[in-house]
Design an enzyme around this catalytic site. Structure first.
Site, PDB file in Angstrom:
ATOM      1  N   ASP A 115       0.807  -1.221   0.000  1.00 34.60           N
ATOM      2  CA  ASP A 115       0.000   0.000   0.000  1.00 34.60           C
ATOM      3  C   ASP A 115       0.841   1.273   0.000  1.00 34.60           C
ATOM      4  O   ASP A 115       0.432   2.309   0.534  1.00 34.60           O
ATOM      5  CB  ASP A 115      -0.959   0.027   1.221  1.00 34.60           C
ATOM      6  CG  ASP A 115      -1.869  -1.187   1.227  1.00 34.60           C
ATOM      7  OD1 ASP A 115      -2.268  -1.621   0.139  1.00 34.60           O
ATOM      8  OD2 ASP A 115      -2.182  -1.681   2.323  1.00 34.60           O
ATOM      9  N   GLU A 116       2.004   1.218  -0.606  1.00 35.05           N
ATOM     10  CA  GLU A 116       2.895   2.386  -0.629  1.00 35.05           C
ATOM     11  C   GLU A 116       2.398   3.439  -1.609  1.00 35.05           C
ATOM     12  O   GLU A 116       2.798   4.606  -1.534  1.00 35.05           O
ATOM     13  CB  GLU A 116       4.318   1.959  -1.022  1.00 35.05           C
ATOM     14  CG  GLU A 116       4.984   0.991  -0.051  1.00 35.05           C
ATOM     15  CD  GLU A 116       4.705  -0.474  -0.370  1.00 35.05           C
ATOM     16  OE1 GLU A 116       3.823  -0.733  -1.223  1.00 35.05           O
ATOM     17  OE2 GLU A 116       5.355  -1.342   0.225  1.00 35.05           O
ATOM     18  N   LYS A 147       1.766   2.200  -5.142  1.00 34.29           N
ATOM     19  CA  LYS A 147       2.261   1.680  -6.433  1.00 34.29           C
ATOM     20  C   LYS A 147       1.283   1.976  -7.563  1.00 34.29           C
ATOM     21  O   LYS A 147       1.683   2.332  -8.676  1.00 34.29           O
ATOM     22  CB  LYS A 147       2.492   0.157  -6.336  1.00 34.29           C
ATOM     23  CG  LYS A 147       3.509  -0.234  -5.280  1.00 34.29           C
ATOM     24  CD  LYS A 147       3.555  -1.726  -5.058  1.00 34.29           C
ATOM     25  CE  LYS A 147       2.303  -2.304  -4.441  1.00 34.29           C
ATOM     26  NZ  LYS A 147       2.041  -1.931  -3.045  1.00 34.29           N
ATOM     27  N   GLY A 148      -0.023   1.842  -7.251  1.00 34.90           N
ATOM     28  CA  GLY A 148      -1.047   2.069  -8.279  1.00 34.90           C
ATOM     29  C   GLY A 148      -0.941   3.466  -8.852  1.00 34.90           C
ATOM     30  O   GLY A 148      -0.988   3.676 -10.062  1.00 34.90           O
ATOM     31  N   GLY A 170      -4.583  -4.187  -3.678  1.00 36.50           N
ATOM     32  CA  GLY A 170      -5.593  -3.167  -3.946  1.00 36.50           C
ATOM     33  C   GLY A 170      -4.846  -1.920  -4.352  1.00 36.50           C
ATOM     34  O   GLY A 170      -4.149  -1.320  -3.536  1.00 36.50           O
ATOM     35  N   HIS A 171      -4.887  -1.578  -5.628  1.00 33.20           N
ATOM     36  CA  HIS A 171      -4.130  -0.431  -6.130  1.00 33.20           C
ATOM     37  C   HIS A 171      -5.099   0.680  -6.502  1.00 33.20           C
ATOM     38  O   HIS A 171      -5.943   0.501  -7.375  1.00 33.20           O
ATOM     39  CB  HIS A 171      -3.269  -0.852  -7.336  1.00 33.20           C
ATOM     40  CG  HIS A 171      -2.221  -1.877  -6.974  1.00 33.20           C
ATOM     41  ND1 HIS A 171      -1.348  -2.411  -7.880  1.00 33.20           N
ATOM     42  CD2 HIS A 171      -1.896  -2.435  -5.772  1.00 33.20           C
ATOM     43  CE1 HIS A 171      -0.544  -3.259  -7.258  1.00 33.20           C
ATOM     44  NE2 HIS A 171      -0.860  -3.296  -5.986  1.00 33.20           N
ATOM     45  N   GLN A 231       1.912  -6.000  -3.576  1.00 36.36           N
ATOM     46  CA  GLN A 231       2.366  -6.136  -2.184  1.00 36.36           C
ATOM     47  C   GLN A 231       3.612  -5.272  -1.940  1.00 36.36           C
ATOM     48  O   GLN A 231       3.860  -4.346  -2.688  1.00 36.36           O
ATOM     49  CB  GLN A 231       2.659  -7.615  -1.834  1.00 36.36           C
ATOM     50  CG  GLN A 231       1.412  -8.491  -1.667  1.00 36.36           C
ATOM     51  CD  GLN A 231       0.711  -8.854  -2.948  1.00 36.36           C
ATOM     52  OE1 GLN A 231       1.292  -9.432  -3.848  1.00 36.36           O
ATOM     53  NE2 GLN A 231      -0.558  -8.527  -3.058  1.00 36.36           N
ATOM     54  N   THR A 283       3.192 -12.670   2.422  1.00 34.96           N
ATOM     55  CA  THR A 283       2.286 -13.263   1.459  1.00 34.96           C
ATOM     56  C   THR A 283       2.972 -14.483   0.839  1.00 34.96           C
ATOM     57  O   THR A 283       4.081 -14.853   1.242  1.00 34.96           O
ATOM     58  CB  THR A 283       1.827 -12.219   0.413  1.00 34.96           C
ATOM     59  OG1 THR A 283       0.765 -12.794  -0.355  1.00 34.96           O
ATOM     60  CG2 THR A 283       2.960 -11.777  -0.496  1.00 34.96           C
ATOM     61  N   ASP A 296       2.370  14.859   2.183  1.00 39.30           N
ATOM     62  CA  ASP A 296       1.321  15.789   2.638  1.00 39.30           C
ATOM     63  C   ASP A 296       0.681  15.339   3.955  1.00 39.30           C
ATOM     64  O   ASP A 296       0.209  16.158   4.739  1.00 39.30           O
ATOM     65  CB  ASP A 296       0.220  15.902   1.563  1.00 39.30           C
ATOM     66  CG  ASP A 296      -0.320  14.537   1.157  1.00 39.30           C
ATOM     67  OD1 ASP A 296       0.474  13.740   0.611  1.00 39.30           O
ATOM     68  OD2 ASP A 296      -1.511  14.254   1.401  1.00 39.30           O
TER      69      ASP A 296
HETATM   70  P1  GDP Z   1      -0.789   0.401  -3.538  1.00 37.43           P
HETATM   71  O1  GDP Z   1      -1.361  -0.887  -3.050  1.00 37.43           O
HETATM   72  O2  GDP Z   1       0.687   0.469  -3.333  1.00 37.43           O
HETATM   73  O3  GDP Z   1      -1.177   0.724  -4.946  1.00 37.43           O
HETATM   74  O4  GDP Z   1      -1.411   1.536  -2.606  1.00 37.43           O
HETATM   75  P2  GDP Z   1      -2.963   1.703  -2.205  1.00 37.43           P
HETATM   76  O5  GDP Z   1      -3.687   2.231  -3.370  1.00 37.43           O
HETATM   77  O6  GDP Z   1      -3.467   0.468  -1.549  1.00 37.43           O
HETATM   78  O7  GDP Z   1      -2.832   2.762  -1.040  1.00 37.43           O
HETATM   79  C1  GDP Z   1      -2.272   4.025  -1.250  1.00 37.43           C
HETATM   80  C2  GDP Z   1      -3.315   5.093  -0.898  1.00 37.43           C
HETATM   81  O8  GDP Z   1      -2.690   6.344  -0.821  1.00 37.43           O
HETATM   82  C3  GDP Z   1      -4.396   5.249  -1.959  1.00 37.43           C
HETATM   83  O9  GDP Z   1      -5.582   5.617  -1.309  1.00 37.43           O
HETATM   84  C4  GDP Z   1      -3.866   6.397  -2.827  1.00 37.43           C
HETATM   85  O10 GDP Z   1      -4.888   7.093  -3.506  1.00 37.43           O
HETATM   86  C5  GDP Z   1      -3.239   7.254  -1.765  1.00 37.43           C
HETATM   87  N1  GDP Z   1      -2.094   8.068  -2.196  1.00 37.43           N
HETATM   88  C6  GDP Z   1      -1.111   7.764  -3.077  1.00 37.43           C
HETATM   89  N2  GDP Z   1      -0.165   8.726  -3.071  1.00 37.43           N
HETATM   90  C7  GDP Z   1      -0.553   9.654  -2.181  1.00 37.43           C
HETATM   91  C8  GDP Z   1       0.022  10.865  -1.689  1.00 37.43           C
HETATM   92  O11 GDP Z   1       1.112  11.293  -2.093  1.00 37.43           O
HETATM   93  N3  GDP Z   1      -0.686  11.541  -0.733  1.00 37.43           N
HETATM   94  C9  GDP Z   1      -1.891  11.107  -0.258  1.00 37.43           C
HETATM   95  N4  GDP Z   1      -2.512  11.819   0.665  1.00 37.43           N
HETATM   96  N5  GDP Z   1      -2.453   9.975  -0.708  1.00 37.43           N
HETATM   97  C10 GDP Z   1      -1.792   9.242  -1.623  1.00 37.43           C
HETATM   98  P1  IMO Z   2      -0.880  -4.095  -2.308  1.00 41.03           P
HETATM   99  O1  IMO Z   2      -0.483  -4.598  -3.662  1.00 41.03           O
HETATM  100  C1  IMO Z   2      -0.892  -4.626   2.023  1.00 41.03           C
HETATM  101  C2  IMO Z   2      -0.757  -8.735   3.520  1.00 41.03           C
HETATM  102  C3  IMO Z   2      -2.018  -9.161   4.280  1.00 41.03           C
HETATM  103  C4  IMO Z   2      -1.411 -10.120   5.266  1.00 41.03           C
HETATM  104  C5  IMO Z   2      -0.329 -10.810   4.462  1.00 41.03           C
HETATM  105  C6  IMO Z   2      -0.764 -12.149   3.857  1.00 41.03           C
HETATM  106  O2  IMO Z   2      -2.186  -3.408  -2.274  1.00 41.03           O
HETATM  107  O3  IMO Z   2       0.234  -3.333  -1.674  1.00 41.03           O
HETATM  108  P2  IMO Z   2      -2.374 -12.797   1.859  1.00 41.03           P
HETATM  109  O4  IMO Z   2      -3.834 -12.549   1.645  1.00 41.03           O
HETATM  110  O5  IMO Z   2      -1.511 -12.260   0.772  1.00 41.03           O
HETATM  111  O6  IMO Z   2      -2.074 -14.238   2.152  1.00 41.03           O
HETATM  112  O7  IMO Z   2      -2.013 -12.004   3.199  1.00 41.03           O
HETATM  113  O8  IMO Z   2      -0.001  -9.926   3.393  1.00 41.03           O
HETATM  114  N1  IMO Z   2      -0.994  -8.204   2.174  1.00 41.03           N
HETATM  115  C7  IMO Z   2      -0.991  -6.905   1.865  1.00 41.03           C
HETATM  116  N2  IMO Z   2      -0.863  -5.819   2.642  1.00 41.03           N
HETATM  117  N3  IMO Z   2      -0.999  -4.486   0.689  1.00 41.03           N
HETATM  118  C8  IMO Z   2      -1.107  -5.554  -0.118  1.00 41.03           C
HETATM  119  O9  IMO Z   2      -1.104  -5.464  -1.458  1.00 41.03           O
HETATM  120  C9  IMO Z   2      -1.141  -6.841   0.470  1.00 41.03           C
HETATM  121  N4  IMO Z   2      -1.242  -8.092  -0.032  1.00 41.03           N
HETATM  122  C10 IMO Z   2      -1.147  -8.913   1.023  1.00 41.03           C
HETATM  123  O10 IMO Z   2      -2.636  -8.063   4.898  1.00 41.03           O
HETATM  124  O11 IMO Z   2      -0.774  -9.409   6.289  1.00 41.03           O
HETATM  125 MG    MG Z   3      -2.890  -1.546  -1.771  1.00 38.32          MG
END
Ligand code: GDP
Ligand code: IMO
Ligand code: MG
Length: 427
Positions: free
Chosen positions: A12-13, A15-16, A39-40, A227, A242, A336
């Site tokens: 959840d850094e 990446k999407g 979830g991107h 991930q 994972t 931010d």
């Molecule tokens: P991913 O799994 O690495 O693609 O990340 P996620 O989408 O799960 O989670 C990142 C969250 O941060 C999402 O809700 C994005 O819309 C949001 N996001 C991404 N970059 C920024 C940023 O620079 N600032 C803020 N406030 N939100 C961001």
């Molecule tokens: P994105 O691509 C954050 C975590 C789960 C759990 C562990 C194992 O959005 O960054 P699993 O269902 O894969 O067997 O769960 O890995 N996990 C993630 N955490 N972002 C993800 O993907 C994740 N995919 C798996 O929460 O701790």
């Molecule tokens: Mg995510």
């Protein structure tokens, strides 16, 4: 120019967002590992609802970008179909832009059931998986005789035979291990497969061959990691990881190309750290600061809606995952989210039983007990969400970026100041 984008923390850094932006100049976007546990989020503009993508590559919103799902992915066809339907509802016709490897593995209902039963049986010791059937599907891949691949959808007679054998085994497994005596129905599972086959048959191809052709033709390929590297099956915080090699090293086997074709490995990090699910998290702030970050950064899971655990930036962990992945530059997001905090902390070393560690520990139990050595930096009050260049940022924010570059010996070339495409600063 071929680029790979991977997360360097626990997922959840952002990446999407980065892949969506970079895909503007890519010919092909490749999702190569994981499954619907990812979830991107992609936010094209502030007045538009977010796109939450689980399996579709984050280049799918571009009209002329070919999107591939390669062999390393475990594919939940039900989710792919609902994502495609969701895009169609919003006027996005994917058309021929999506291709899926026949070598990818199919996530079946019984994988999700197995994931759930296994987690329930673990109780307080659970991994905290997404219950998307990821671990059980990858383990069937390794067992081989109990696996179904996407290409099997093209040979339904053979698939039915395999399914009958698999279901018989699964029923015995669930009854013996979990006292679950509700038998799975071959007919129900098979009719799902028939539906998937009909809907997806035109998209099933050999993605390895496509990638090799594209490489030869010097097309620009963008690989989208899922991930985060600290969730990597081999290199992450085992067993709280994972079931795939989601750090940059995993790209080769999961896409069928040598990693040497990648010119640029972009490691995505948040300005702080978040984690969902169980497992060690040395810089976690289970306090007001953590709650402040969670509220301000909207840190709730894209896939499961779970509140994400939040804490300070862990430079020891990121240094480790950047080295493992051969990262060449960083994208730092969510800067931010820090606005309003008086002080910012960066973990620069771990101590274990009073001694400084010189490497990221391999055991979760050790990591659970390390003491973090922090460097404190001044925070800032200014709202960054309207910044359009590095020079627009308050000096405390600029200094935070520069200090991370120094500690990690990597350039931070992209900075996020909000979820939108335009809230991205290039340096
Ligand atoms: P991913 O799994 O690495 O693609 O990340 P996620 O989408 O799960 O989670 C990142 C969250 O941060 C999402 O809700 C994005 O819309 C949001 N996001 C991404 N970059 C920024 C940023 O620079 N600032 C803020 N406030 N939100 C961001
Ligand atoms: P994105 O691509 C954050 C975590 C789960 C759990 C562990 C194992 O959005 O960054 P699993 O269902 O894969 O067997 O769960 O890995 N996990 C993630 N955490 N972002 C993800 O993907 C994740 N995919 C798996 O929460 O701790
Ligand atoms: Mg995510």
């Amino acid at each position: 120019m071929n680029t790979c984008v991977v997360g360097l923390q626990w997922g959840d850094e952002g990446k999407g967002k980065i892949v969506d932006i970079f895909s503007g100049t890519a010919d092909i976007v490749v999702r190569y590992s994981g499954g619907a546990n990812a979830g991107h989020s992609v936010v094209r503009s502030a007045d538009e609802e977010v796109f939450a993508l689980h399996l579709l590559p984050s280049g799918i919103l571009r009209e002329n970008t070919l999107c591939l799902i390669t062999n390393g992915v475990v594919l939940d066809a039900e989710i792919i179909l609902s994502e495609l339907a969701g895009l169609a509802k919003r006027g996005i016709d994917v058309g021929g832009n999506l291709k899926i490897s026949g070598r990818a593995h199919l996530v079946m209902e019984y994988h999700k059931k197995q994931d759930r039963l296994s987690e329930e049986a673990l109780g307080a010791k659970k991994i905290g998986t997404t219950i998307r059937g990821i671990g059980p599907c990858y383990s069937d891949k390794v067992i081989r005789s109990t696996a179904l691949r996407v290409a099997d959808l093209l040979h339904l007679d053979r698939l039915r035979e395999r399914l009958e054998r698999i279901v018989e085994q699964k029923n015995r497994y669930f009854a013996a291990l979990y006292n679950d005596n509700e038998p799975l129905s071959v007919d129900v599972l098979f009719s799902q497969c028939e539906k998937w086959a009909e809907a997806l048959k035109d998209k099933i191809v050999d993605t390895t061959a496509i990638l090799h052709r594209a490489w030869k033709e010097k097309k620009s390929i963008l690989f989208e990691g899922a991930q985060g590297s600290l969730l990597d099956l081999d290199h992450g915080t085992f067993p709280f990881v994972t079931s795939s090699n989601c750090c940059a090293l995993g790209l080769g086997p999961a896409a069928g190309v040598p990693t040497t074709i990648v010119d640029r490995f972009v490691g995505v990090v948040k300005a702080y750290t978040s984690r969902v699910g169980a497992g060690p998290f040395p810089t976690e702030q289970d306090n007001e600061t953590g709650q402040y970050i969670r509220d301000k950064g909207h840190e709730y899971g894209t896939t499961t809606g779970r509140p994400r655990r939040c804490g300070w930036f862990d430079a020891v962990a990121v240094d480790y995952s950047a080295r493992i992945g051969g990262i060449t530059e960083l994208a730092l997001l969510h800067l931010d989210t820090f606005s309003g905090l008086k002080e910012l902390q960066i973990c620069t070393a771990y101590k274990y039983k009073g001694e400084k560690l010189d490497f990221f520990p391999a055991e979760a139990d050790v990591l659970d007990e390390v003491e973090c050595v922090y460097e404190t930096m001044p925070g800032f009050d200014e709202d960054l969400t309207g910044a359009t260049s590095f020079d627009d940022l308050p000096s405390a924010a600029q200094n935070y970026i520069k200090r991370l570059e120094e500690i990690l010996s990597l350039p931070i070339k992209t900075v996020g100041v909000g979820p939108g495409r335009e809230q991205t600063l290039n340096r």
